[in-house]
Design a protein around this motif. Structure first.
Motif, short mmCIF file in Angstrom:
data_model
loop_
_atom_site.label_atom_id
_atom_site.label_comp_id
_atom_site.label_asym_id
_atom_site.label_seq_id
_atom_site.Cartn_x
_atom_site.Cartn_y
_atom_site.Cartn_z
N LEU A 191 0.84 -1.19 0.00
CA LEU A 191 0.00 0.00 0.00
C LEU A 191 0.88 1.24 0.00
CD1 LEU A 191 -2.65 -1.05 2.70
CD2 LEU A 191 -2.66 -1.50 0.24
N ASP A 192 0.64 2.12 -0.94
CA ASP A 192 1.41 3.35 -1.07
C ASP A 192 0.53 4.51 -0.62
OD1 ASP A 192 3.35 5.14 -1.69
OD2 ASP A 192 3.01 5.12 -3.84
N LEU A 193 1.01 5.30 0.36
CA LEU A 193 0.19 6.37 0.92
C LEU A 193 0.96 7.67 1.02
CD1 LEU A 193 -0.39 3.57 2.92
CD2 LEU A 193 -2.42 4.96 3.27
N ARG A 194 0.20 8.76 1.01
CA ARG A 194 0.77 10.08 1.22
C ARG A 194 -0.25 10.91 2.00
NH1 ARG A 194 1.35 11.87 -3.93
NH2 ARG A 194 -0.55 13.14 -3.92
N LYS A 195 0.21 11.62 3.03
CA LYS A 195 -0.74 12.42 3.82
C LYS A 195 -0.68 13.89 3.39
CE LYS A 195 1.55 14.01 8.08
NZ LYS A 195 1.07 15.39 8.00
#
Length: 466
Positions: free
Chosen positions: A106-110
């Motif tokens: 899972l690739d995430l950015r906030k």
């Protein structure tokens, strides 16, 4: 039959159909325009932070059980799309296999100004290092929509970046490499990681102190060699996977120290001795991918040591007159292809070949004389002995037991050859051992008294990694 009334009725009916269709088309255009306007309003409500994209917190989740959990919530809520279209059952089953095999992260950015998530995607591991990765499904660009899909609890876990789950139906043993602390207590190849950092939340730089006993590339391993190399090494991972050997490159530099002679009964008739201080270097990496981006897993190795300061009579102390052999320099160039194909429980097949050389001097120490006497009188280049090397083997990482088994074959320009096996076995990547055995053929031990017919080296291993 009144044909005029029938024709008039048909005309009115056609006119009705035309007006109805036209009104639906106009309504469709109005609805589309409304959607576009609403999207513009929604986007304008949020402060545009594209200028800070490089500073936003990014992270990757690799925990297979957690990825499955999130994937399940997407399936339940029918939220998986490809190019905006629903995914067929057949295609979904095929793509889901990658998740079941642990090949998807899972690739995430906030968001820049709070803890809400502004980007989420299922990404195959092999796509992580690409500038424009191919996602398994369409990414989610709205954290509130993501929360609606996965639920508040899972969304909070995504925000906190804490993914520890043990309640899974299928009991599996697995070992995942840690990049915070790593110490390998091994007499032959020890190391201590003392520093690690990242620059984009996907890559990793690791700095270690290392030791290396012997010169395996020229078949002088551990206690058959008089040199113990030590120094510092930097390892770079372009993106992190569950395979600790899937690094991008390693660069190491160091020097040498005298190594004690153990198991004297197994030593050759004329053991090797040191006659100079050495500089050691090693450069290893997946080099071909920089020339051919699709050609990966070919690890080029260039390593060696060169004498830079000759010993004098002061370095030998009270030793009486003595003649001995000394390896002054060595160099190795080789290439290894990892993961050629899968041998199931045995692991991944690997193959390698290369050439290596070492300079050998037959010297004599005479008390009171400052410099050593060269008994052969060869110049620098004529003192080198060359080997052609090949190796095949299997390696397995993960699971309860990790192992690497290599079969090696080398042939010397001096007319003798050597075959051997190098075995390393670890339990939970914490406790294990390493054994190396070499057997020479066509070797004249009178002509080469610094070698024996066979060699055996072993060491227990204790590793602390998290």
């Amino acid at each position: 039959m009144d044909y005029k009334k029938i024709i008039t009725t048909v005309k009115y009916f056609a006119l009705f159909l035309f007006l109805f269709a036209n009104s639906n088309f106009a309504q469709s255009k109005i609805d589309t325009k409304r959607q576009e306007d609403l999207k513009k309003i929604f986007n304008n409500l949020e402060y545009n932070t594209i200028a800070y994209n490089d500073l936003k917190v990014k992270w990757v989740i690799k925990d297979p059980s957690f990825v499955r959990d999130v994937f399940g919530r997407f399936i339940v809520n029918d939220a998986l799309r490809i190019n905006g279209e629903k995914v067929s059952s057949a295609k979904l089953k095929k793509l889901a296999q990658n998740i079941f095999e642990g090949k998807v992260v899972l690739d995430l950015r906030k968001r820049y100004y709070d803890d809400e998530i502004e980007f989420f995607a299922f990404v195959p591991e092999g796509e992580l290092d690409k500038k424009n990765p191919h996602f398994l499904f369409d990414p989610i660009y709205d954290g509130f929509y993501l929360k609606e899909i996965v639920g508040k609890n899972l969304y909070k876990e995504l925000q906190k970046r804490q993914y520890y789950f043990s309640d899974i139906t299928k009991r599996e043993y697995d070992v995942k490499p840690g990049y915070f602390f790593d110490i390998n207590m091994d007499a032959i190849d020890p190391y201590l990681m003392f520093w690690s950092t990242t620059s984009d939340y996907r890559n990793k730089y690791l700095a270690t102190f290392f030791g290396k006993w012997g010169m395996d590339e020229v078949y002088l391993p551990a206690w058959y060699s008089s040199d113990y190399f030590f120094g510092a090494q930097i390892t770079y991972y372009k993106y992190l996977t569950d395979d600790p050997e899937d690094y991008t490159y390693k660069v190491a530099f160091g020097t040498s120290a005298p190594a004690s002679q153990v198991f004297r009964s197994s030593q050759p008739a004329s053991p090797l001795m040191r006659s100079a201080s050495n500089i050691y270097f090693k450069i290893n990496g997946d080099a071909l991918r920089y020339i051919f981006p699709k050609v990966t897993g070919y690890y080029l190795d260039v390593s060696g040591a060169f004498a830079y300061s000759d010993f004098t009579d002061k370095d030998y102390g009270n030793m009486g007159m003595k003649s001995f052999y000394s390896v002054r320099d060595f160099v190795n160039i080789g290439i290894t292809k990892r993961k050629l194909f899968n041998l199931y429980d045995l692991g991944q097949f690997m193959f390698g070949f290369g050439i290596s050389s070492h300079s050998l001097k037959h010297l004599q120490y005479i008390p009171g004389r400052k410099n050593l006497v060269d008994l052969d009188g060869n110049d620098f280049f004529n003192s080198f002995v060359h080997f052609i090397n090949a190796k095949v083997g299997v390696e397995h990482y993960g699971g309860l037991i990790q192992h690497r088994i290599l079969f090696k074959l080398g042939y010397s320009t001096e007319g003798f050859g050597v075959g051997g096996v190098d075995v390393k076995v670890m339990l939970s990547d914490t406790f294990g051992f390493r054994v190396t055995y070499n057997s020479f053929f066509n070797l004249d031990t009178k002509k080469y008294p610094y070698r024996t017919d066979s060699q055996m080296v072993f060491s227990p291993i204790i590793r602390i990694n998290y």
